[in-house]
Design a protein around this motif. Structure first.
Motif, short mmCIF file in Angstrom:
data_model
loop_
_atom_site.label_atom_id
_atom_site.label_comp_id
_atom_site.label_asym_id
_atom_site.label_seq_id
_atom_site.Cartn_x
_atom_site.Cartn_y
_atom_site.Cartn_z
N LYS A 108 0.80 -1.22 0.00
CA LYS A 108 0.00 0.00 0.00
C LYS A 108 0.84 1.27 0.00
O LYS A 108 0.28 2.37 -0.14
N CYS A 109 2.14 1.16 0.16
CA CYS A 109 2.97 2.35 0.34
C CYS A 109 4.04 2.49 -0.73
O CYS A 109 5.00 3.25 -0.56
N MET A 110 3.91 1.76 -1.82
CA MET A 110 4.83 1.86 -2.95
C MET A 110 4.01 2.11 -4.21
O MET A 110 2.97 1.46 -4.39
N LYS A 114 6.03 11.61 -2.66
CA LYS A 114 6.91 11.99 -1.57
C LYS A 114 8.20 11.19 -1.71
O LYS A 114 8.21 10.03 -2.12
N ALA A 115 9.32 11.80 -1.35
CA ALA A 115 10.59 11.11 -1.46
C ALA A 115 10.64 9.94 -0.51
O ALA A 115 10.12 9.99 0.60
N CYS A 116 11.24 8.86 -0.95
CA CYS A 116 11.46 7.73 -0.06
C CYS A 116 12.47 8.13 1.01
O CYS A 116 13.32 8.98 0.79
N GLY A 117 12.36 7.50 2.17
CA GLY A 117 13.35 7.73 3.20
C GLY A 117 14.58 6.88 2.94
O GLY A 117 14.57 5.94 2.15
N HIS A 118 15.67 7.20 3.63
CA HIS A 118 16.91 6.44 3.54
C HIS A 118 17.37 6.14 4.96
O HIS A 118 17.87 7.02 5.66
N TYR A 142 17.00 -4.03 -2.53
CA TYR A 142 16.16 -3.24 -3.42
C TYR A 142 14.75 -3.83 -3.39
O TYR A 142 14.57 -5.05 -3.44
N HIS A 143 13.76 -2.96 -3.31
CA HIS A 143 12.38 -3.38 -3.12
C HIS A 143 11.59 -3.29 -4.43
O HIS A 143 11.76 -2.35 -5.21
N TYR A 144 10.69 -4.26 -4.60
CA TYR A 144 9.79 -4.27 -5.74
C TYR A 144 8.39 -4.65 -5.26
O TYR A 144 8.23 -5.57 -4.47
N LYS A 145 7.42 -3.91 -5.73
CA LYS A 145 6.02 -4.28 -5.49
C LYS A 145 5.54 -5.09 -6.69
O LYS A 145 5.67 -4.66 -7.84
N GLY A 166 10.83 0.03 -6.41
CA GLY A 166 10.77 0.92 -5.25
C GLY A 166 11.87 1.95 -5.23
O GLY A 166 11.73 2.99 -4.59
N HIS A 167 12.99 1.67 -5.89
CA HIS A 167 14.11 2.60 -5.90
C HIS A 167 13.89 3.76 -6.87
O HIS A 167 14.18 4.91 -6.56
N THR A 168 13.33 3.46 -8.05
CA THR A 168 13.15 4.48 -9.08
C THR A 168 11.70 4.94 -9.21
O THR A 168 11.43 5.94 -9.86
N SER A 169 10.76 4.18 -8.63
CA SER A 169 9.30 4.39 -8.77
C SER A 169 8.80 4.10 -10.18
O SER A 169 7.63 4.37 -10.49
#
Length: 492
Positions: free
Chosen positions: A317-319, A324-328, A360-363, A462-465
């Motif tokens: 639900k959050c990707m 808004k910029a992702c946090g690091h 690295y995250h992927y939805k 998730g890294h590049t949207s």
């Protein structure tokens, strides 16, 4: 062995000293001021309230390292101007102050590791604070001693400011466990400290207390916190789950960490007696400083996603980051700060169980068709994401056997050790698993040929949207078979 370790750990937390120091109500230490055991330092969360031991007894050491003296530190003292002037301190460099927690001292290996990583990336002033004599059992006394250590760090920073002209905004205090609250005590005594990073702030005697007792956003211009061990202390969780920063990061939900399920014998075999026992007892708690250390020079940026809960995060639900910029998480957390006045902004991410921890995250969203012949099937689903620069390898999507309903879509968050670039293909496989109490799902003698009709796969990087849509075909995917979807091969 397990019972012995757990009992010794709990004993160390509550064992009182022979002298009932909690009966003394106030003690004063010259320029550091007075320390009382009255509210808020005595409360429901702090049923035993001790006064801190003296600065001369705790006798913390402050050791300065720079790129000019990476291995041979300069010894500083809180009010010794001569030692400061003869040291390698340079007011034009940012300053990092690192503070350990309970049952450790200034020689802890992670302090040196963090210092070295800092000096690889920039010519910082790095000050390691060792307060080993004050961090010994009982825990109740150690918690009291944190107040004096924090006051002495503030005293040192004021001496540095007055002598060298260094600005408070250039100071960054990083504290683990009790050290996180020490950082808070230092910050509240100095206006405009630039940043505090709390690495799994200690829970016992701090969670749900008044903000004067624990780390909170008012202690620095920017407070970022990593939560890795938020289980109750009754389950040997040592860290706070309560938000206490401008931004609070919860890797893997912030309760327990992957890779921390090794038994005591395995831990001792892998890491030796001392480190093995320590990591068995407090693996998730210690993970916070390993994550921060890796983040300093990692090419992978520990992207994290603003979300209300870890469940929402896992359900995708959050990707992407929705504008808004992702946090690091970790060292680079200050690249993304909340709007003025906002605090306790929660971020979630997944990490691995062994280093390198960053992923690295992927939805992945799977949409199933409801064409003739489609029916609910129970089983497990797997994907392999293939990109222009690599592939993830086959990943399990669901934790438990699940029913896949025709006409429904399902979201999952998966991770990869590397950025695989733009998505070109997705390989999908599933394994049928019948429910014992549902005869309609049985596949006796392989009489049935269960199929899932995968219409479409949406993937979000998730890294590049960047978002990708891959369309399936109408034939369905039979149990145990693999289907390969390609960008542009079919229309949805």
């Amino acid at each position: 062995m397990l019972k012995v370790v757990l009992l010794l750990t709990l004993w160390a937390l509550v064992q009182p000293k022979s002298v009932p120091r909690h009966k003394r109500m106030t003690v004063c230490y010259d320029a550091l001021g007075c320390f009382s055991t009255k509210y808020p330092f005595f409360s429901l969360q702090r049923p035993l309230s001790f006064v801190p031991e003296s600065p001369s007894f705790i006798n913390p050491d402050f050791t300065l390292f720079t790129q000019q003296n990476v291995n041979n530190g300069d010894v500083l003292h809180t009010t010794d101007v001569t030692a400061l002037k003869s040291s390698h301190f340079n007011a034009h460099r940012p300053t990092k102050v690192i503070v350990h927690g309970y049952l450790e001292n200034g020689k802890a290996s992670w302090l040196t590791h963090m210092k070295n990583e800092f000096l690889k990336t920039n010519d910082f002033n790095v000050i390691i604070v060792g307060w080993g004599k004050g961090s010994l059992p009982p825990y109740t006394q150690a918690t009291a001693n944190t107040r004096v250590v924090g006051a002495m760090i503030a005293q040192l920073i004021k001496t540095i400011q007055k002598t060298t002209g260094a600005q408070p905004e250039t100071f960054h205090i990083i504290g683990h466990s009790l050290g996180a609250h020490i950082a808070g005590y230092a910050g509240e005594r100095i206006q405009h400290v630039g940043r505090i990073s709390g690495l799994d702030p200690a829970e016992p005697y701090y969670q749900n207390t008044d903000i004067r007792v624990r780390l909170d956003p008012s202690d620095a211009l920017f407070v970022d916190v990593i939560h890795t061990d938020g289980q109750s202390i009754l389950k040997l969780g040592y860290g706070m789950k309560q938000t206490c920063g401008h931004v609070d990061y919860f890797p893997n939900g912030g309760m327990t960490q992957p890779g921390c399920d090794k038994g005591p014998i395995t831990s001792i075999k892998l890491e030796g007696l001392y480190d093995g026992v320590k990591n068995f007892v407090a693996c998730s708690h210690l993970r916070s400083h390993y994550l921060f250390i890796e983040s300093i020079n990692s090419r992978c940026s520990f992207d994290a996603y603003q979300c209300n809960s870890y469940d929402d995060f896992e359900f995708g639900k959050c990707m992407p980051c929705n504008g808004k910029a992702c946090g690091h998480m970790g060292f680079h957390a200050d690249k993304v700060k909340p709007a003025r006045g906002l605090k306790h902004v929660k971020y979630f991410l997944k990490t691995s169980g062994d280093g390198p921890f960053c992923r690295y995250h992927y939805k992945v969203q799977l949409s199933f068709g409801s064409q003739f012949g489609a029916r609910a099937e129970r089983g497990d689903m797997f994907v392999n994401l293939i990109g222009k620069t690599g592939q993830t390898g086959e990943l399990t999507l669901n934790k438990d056997h699940m029913y896949v309903q025709p006409g429904m879509s399902y979201n999952f968050v998966v991770t990869s050790v590397k950025d695989i670039g733009d998505i070109t293909n997705v390989e999908f496989r599933w394994h049928h698993n019948s429910a014992l109490l549902n005869p309609l799902s049985w596949n006796l003698l392989n009489f049935r040929h269960p199929r899932l009709y995968l219409n479409k796969v949406n993937v979000v990087n998730g890294h590049t949207s960047n978002q990708y849509t891959l369309c399936g075909h109408s034939g369905g995917v039979e149990n145990g078979h693999k289907d390969r979807l390609s960008i542009g091969a079919h229309t949805c």
